[in-house]
Design an enzyme around this catalytic site. Structure first.
Site, short mmCIF file in Angstrom:
data_model
loop_
_atom_site.label_atom_id
_atom_site.label_comp_id
_atom_site.label_asym_id
_atom_site.label_seq_id
_atom_site.Cartn_x
_atom_site.Cartn_y
_atom_site.Cartn_z
N SER A 129 0.82 -1.18 0.08
CA SER A 129 0.01 -0.06 0.00
C SER A 129 0.91 1.10 -0.08
CB SER A 129 -1.08 -0.16 1.06
OG SER A 129 -1.80 -1.08 1.28
N LYS A 203 -6.46 1.57 -3.49
CA LYS A 203 -6.37 0.89 -2.05
C LYS A 203 -6.72 2.02 -1.07
CE LYS A 203 -5.30 -1.78 1.12
NZ LYS A 203 -3.99 -2.77 1.28
N LYS A 271 -0.62 5.03 8.20
CA LYS A 271 0.24 5.25 6.94
C LYS A 271 -0.66 5.69 5.89
CE LYS A 271 1.30 2.19 4.59
NZ LYS A 271 1.74 0.80 3.55
#
EC number: 1.1.1.31
Length: 318
Positions: A129, A203, A271
């Site tokens: 990701s 994503k 994150k």
């Protein structure tokens, strides 16, 4: 994911190879007995994913900074490379699934990185990701070197990795994504999203929706606790109504049982949600604060369902 018959796919490849404007020959058809796979990232998910590829008959080489992590894969037949560059020199397709975008940049674009060793016509597939902009940068550098790059982050957690049922969001050249399908089908279902970076954008959107859903579930359970309800009964009562969701099915019972085993690290959710900051997403910002609270409490390596611990603390529940 779209699938072509073998004859149809061959026609696509021949027509693509015949395009004299393409500097890079289209990759050879994937064959488990011939196509060499490289893999970087053998954590909770990565080790399960590459195990499926080994089981499908592919020759696999792995790279890890900690060689102790490779022992199980070596018993399954994996070879070991001493650097990302060496791994690329031994591979036709290199997959990466690592902790963060700084690792991705170093592993793929560094002086000893994958692209420095990949043979022209080779393919990189980053399943981390990461940032859409970095995916576009990697794609541009790969094309400059007459190679190919696909960004293909995944959703489904360690359970999806173990079962080979991950959702895979792919960005890059559509023909390359199609070409990869014989390998990718071993780890999940691919949805082609568009040009380079599109998989990563997909994503991030997935994480925004999933995190907000998870926070709502955690708050609902804590509210039920404070109201004196049986939380197991509460889950049973609401799961088939409008509040029911895949998040509830995956995490509801774990939250009630205070089972915070990692299915996806909380620190990674921080994150991922941080990458949504380029747009005005107030719900994502609130979710990020709560997951950041988990990390501040020393729980960054726990599963994302542990966000309920922050909400419990806010409500004076130990």
């Amino acid at each position: 994911m779209f699938y072509q018959s073998s004859s149809s796919l061959t026609q696509i490849l021949h027509s693509f190879c015949g395009n004299t404007e393409m500097e890079t020959p289209y990759p050879k058809l994937i064959d488990p007995s011939k196509t060499r796979i490289g893999w970087i990232g053998i954590g909770i998910m990565g080790s399960a994913m590459v195990s499926h590829i080994i089981a499908a008959g592919y020759s696999v080489t792995v790279y890890a900074r900690d060689l102790r992590k490779t022992k199980d894969l070596q018993t399954k037949g994996a070879r070991i490379a001493n650097s990302p560059k060496e791994l690329a020199e031994m591979s036709d397709v290199v997959f990466t699934i690592v902790g963060n975008f700084n690792d991705v940049r170093s592993l793929l674009l560094g002086d000893d990185g994958v692209l420095s060793g990949l043979t022209p016509g080779g393919v990189t597939v980053d399943m981390t990701s990461s940032k859409p902009g970095l995916a576009r940068e990697i794609h541009a550098e790969a094309r400059r070197r007459n190679c190919w790059a696909v960004d293909a982050p995944v959703s489904g957690g360690d359970a999806g990795a173990r079962e080979g049922t991950l959702g895979i969001f792919a960005g890059g050249d559509s023909e390359i994504v199609e070409w990869l399908s014989p390998v990718m089908k071993n780890i999940g279902t691919v949805t082609y999203m568009g040009e380079a970076g599109s998989g990563q954008s997909c994503k991030i959107g997935n994480q925004i929706a999933g995190a907000s859903n998870l926070v709502g579930l955690a708050e609902g359970i804590v509210f039920a606790e404070k109201a004196g309800l049986d939380t197991v009964k509460w889950l049973e009562a609401v799961k088939d109504g409008a509040a029911g969701s895949a998040v509830m099915r995956l995490f509801g019972e774990m939250i009630v049982k205070r089972d915070y085993r990692a299915t996806g690290f909380a620190e990674y959710m921080v994150k991922d949600l941080g990458m949504a900051a380029e747009a005005a997403m107030p719900g994502a910002a609130l979710s990020k604060q709560l997951f950041t609270g988990m990390v501040a409490n020393g729980d960054g390596k726990l599963g994302i369902q542990g966000v309920v611990s922050v909400i419990r603390r806010l409500n004076g529940i130990s």
